[in-house]
Scaffold this active site. Structure first.
Site, PDB file in Angstrom:
ATOM      1  N   SER A  37       0.822  -1.337  -0.058  1.00  0.00           N
ATOM      2  CA  SER A  37       0.117   0.048  -0.048  1.00  0.00           C
ATOM      3  C   SER A  37       0.684   1.447   0.102  1.00  0.00           C
ATOM      4  CB  SER A  37      -0.890  -0.184   1.162  1.00  0.00           C
ATOM      5  OG  SER A  37      -0.275  -0.083   2.464  1.00  0.00           O
ATOM      6  N   ASP A 324      -3.560   7.419   8.357  1.00  0.00           N
ATOM      7  CA  ASP A 324      -4.616   6.678   9.022  1.00  0.00           C
ATOM      8  C   ASP A 324      -4.609   5.768  10.242  1.00  0.00           C
ATOM      9  OD1 ASP A 324      -3.437   4.812   7.591  1.00  0.00           O
ATOM     10  OD2 ASP A 324      -4.998   4.529   6.048  1.00  0.00           O
ATOM     11  N   HIS A 327      -0.559   4.232   7.392  1.00  0.00           N
ATOM     12  CA  HIS A 327       0.107   4.806   6.105  1.00  0.00           C
ATOM     13  C   HIS A 327       0.634   6.244   6.395  1.00  0.00           C
ATOM     14  CE1 HIS A 327      -3.017   1.749   4.853  1.00  0.00           C
ATOM     15  NE2 HIS A 327      -1.725   1.248   4.140  1.00  0.00           N
TER      16      HIS A 327
END
Length: 368
Positions: A37, A324, A327
């Site tokens: 991610s 968040d 990340h």
């Protein structure tokens, strides 16, 4: 008091390049990216319809863009610095994606080790590289059609491209849910053996010659990890991060360094300064010091203990390292990118100003 300076091992840029890159030959007509991610530009959202909704993307794109961030990722800043467009995800077929300057195989949740039934993403690193091998073979066939060749990398671009990797964090993260710190560290060589196998396949089967590899970050400083594993103050370091996870991340980077010595790799640390909130999540719930609650994700509204609450973003994302709980913010990604682009983290260090590939130098077929 929150530390003003935060040691940020995330995404320290290193290169394994044959031949050695210098300012005279530093030119990348295309980029092929593999990872999780931290560099996913929409792969997981397209591949398994993973929900990446508002407020993701609010800072730059003004809407969700498939990125787990309020804006741009490090790879976006690096592409911009080379005057190349953002990478399109391999898995996203909507909108006739343009792969002329490369392709992104990264998907959120991916691991170096093969995925299993419990994995967030089925697209482990081995699968991503297999996708690339197929992609290259298909491009070889399709570029015989001049109309399609305007959207696909040339054979020369594949040869001169840089192959980026940003992966490994999820292997360590997942291991801690079933293993002790000692067992996780003992597991690292197994992870890196798989990584070496994939690199070799990409070299021999995919024809890759230029590799750009990021080290993993301080896993123990993620709000989600602190909230889960840091309830005992004795397990935290001076910055309030979880010792065991950061120790494992350090060992991973050291062993990755040892593995890549044969490839002329070195790993370094980047220092992020000026962030007033180095540990708290910008988009979360619960307030400082972490502003993170495992029960509610960024952007969600839920009934918690009889009250309806929403995990909302902070007012000023530039003050936060974390977006968040898991990340990084666009501001943190931009800072790390700017440090990378000084050239001080290359081996050997070299200035990178004005040595980026000029897109006008490639004779791209005109779109009609």
């Amino acid at each position: 008091m929150a530390p003003k300076v935060f040691m940020f091992r995330v995404l320290a840029m290193t290169l394994f390049i044959l031949p050695i890159v210098s300012p005279a030959n530093f030119s990348f007509p295309a980029v092929f990216n593999f990872g999780d991610s931290n560099s996913d530009t929409g792969g997981l959202a397209a591949g398994v319809a993973f929900p990446v909704g508002p407020p993701n993307g609010q800072t730059y794109f003004l809407m969700p863009s498939g990125r787990f961030c309020d804006g741009r990722l490090i790879i976006d800043f690096l592409m911009n610095a080379m005057d190349l467009p953002f990478l399109n995800p391999y898995l996203d077929s909507v909108g006739a994606p343009d792969f002329w300057t490369g392709c992104n195989f990264a998907t959120g949740g991916s691991t170096i080790r093969p995925a299993n039934a419990a994995s967030t993403s089925p697209f482990s690193l081995g699968i991503q590289v297999a996708q690339f091998v197929r992609f290259k073979a298909r491009v070889h066939l399709l570029t015989k059609d001049k109309k399609l060749s305007r959207y696909l990398p040339s054979e020369e671009s594949f040869k001169q491209a840089v192959y980026m990797f940003d992966i490994g964090q999820n292997d360590l993260d997942g291991a801690f849910y079933s293993k002790s710190e000692a067992e996780v560290i003992a597991f690292i060589p197994i992870i890196l053996t798989e990584f070496e196998t994939v690199i070799k396949r990409l070299y021999y089967e995919g024809g890759a010659r230029k590799f750009w590899i990021h080290s993993t970050g301080p896993l123990g400083c993620l709000p989600r990890i602190i909230a889960t594993f840091g309830k005992d103050p004795s397990k935290l370091d001076q910055f309030g991060c979880v010792n065991s996870h950061n120790h494992a991340a350090t060992q991973f980077n050291m062993q990755l360094h040892d593995l890549c010595t044969k490839f002329r790799l070195n790993l370094y640390e980047l220092c992020v300064s000026g962030f007033t909130q180095p540990l708290a999540a910008c988009c979360g719930y619960g307030g400082l010091p972490l502003n993170f609650d495992n029960r509610i994700a960024c952007g969600q509204t839920k009934n918690l203990n009889g009250s309806v609450v929403t995990a909302t973003p902070c007012n000023n994302t530039v003050e936060y390292v974390n977006w968040d709980g898991n990340h990084y913010t666009e501001a943190a990604n931009e800072h790390v990118s700017s440090q990378i682009l000084t050239g001080d983290y290359l081996d050997p260090p070299q200035r990178m100003i004005s040595i980026f590939w000029d897109s006008s130098s490639l004779n791209r077929p005109e779109k009609k």
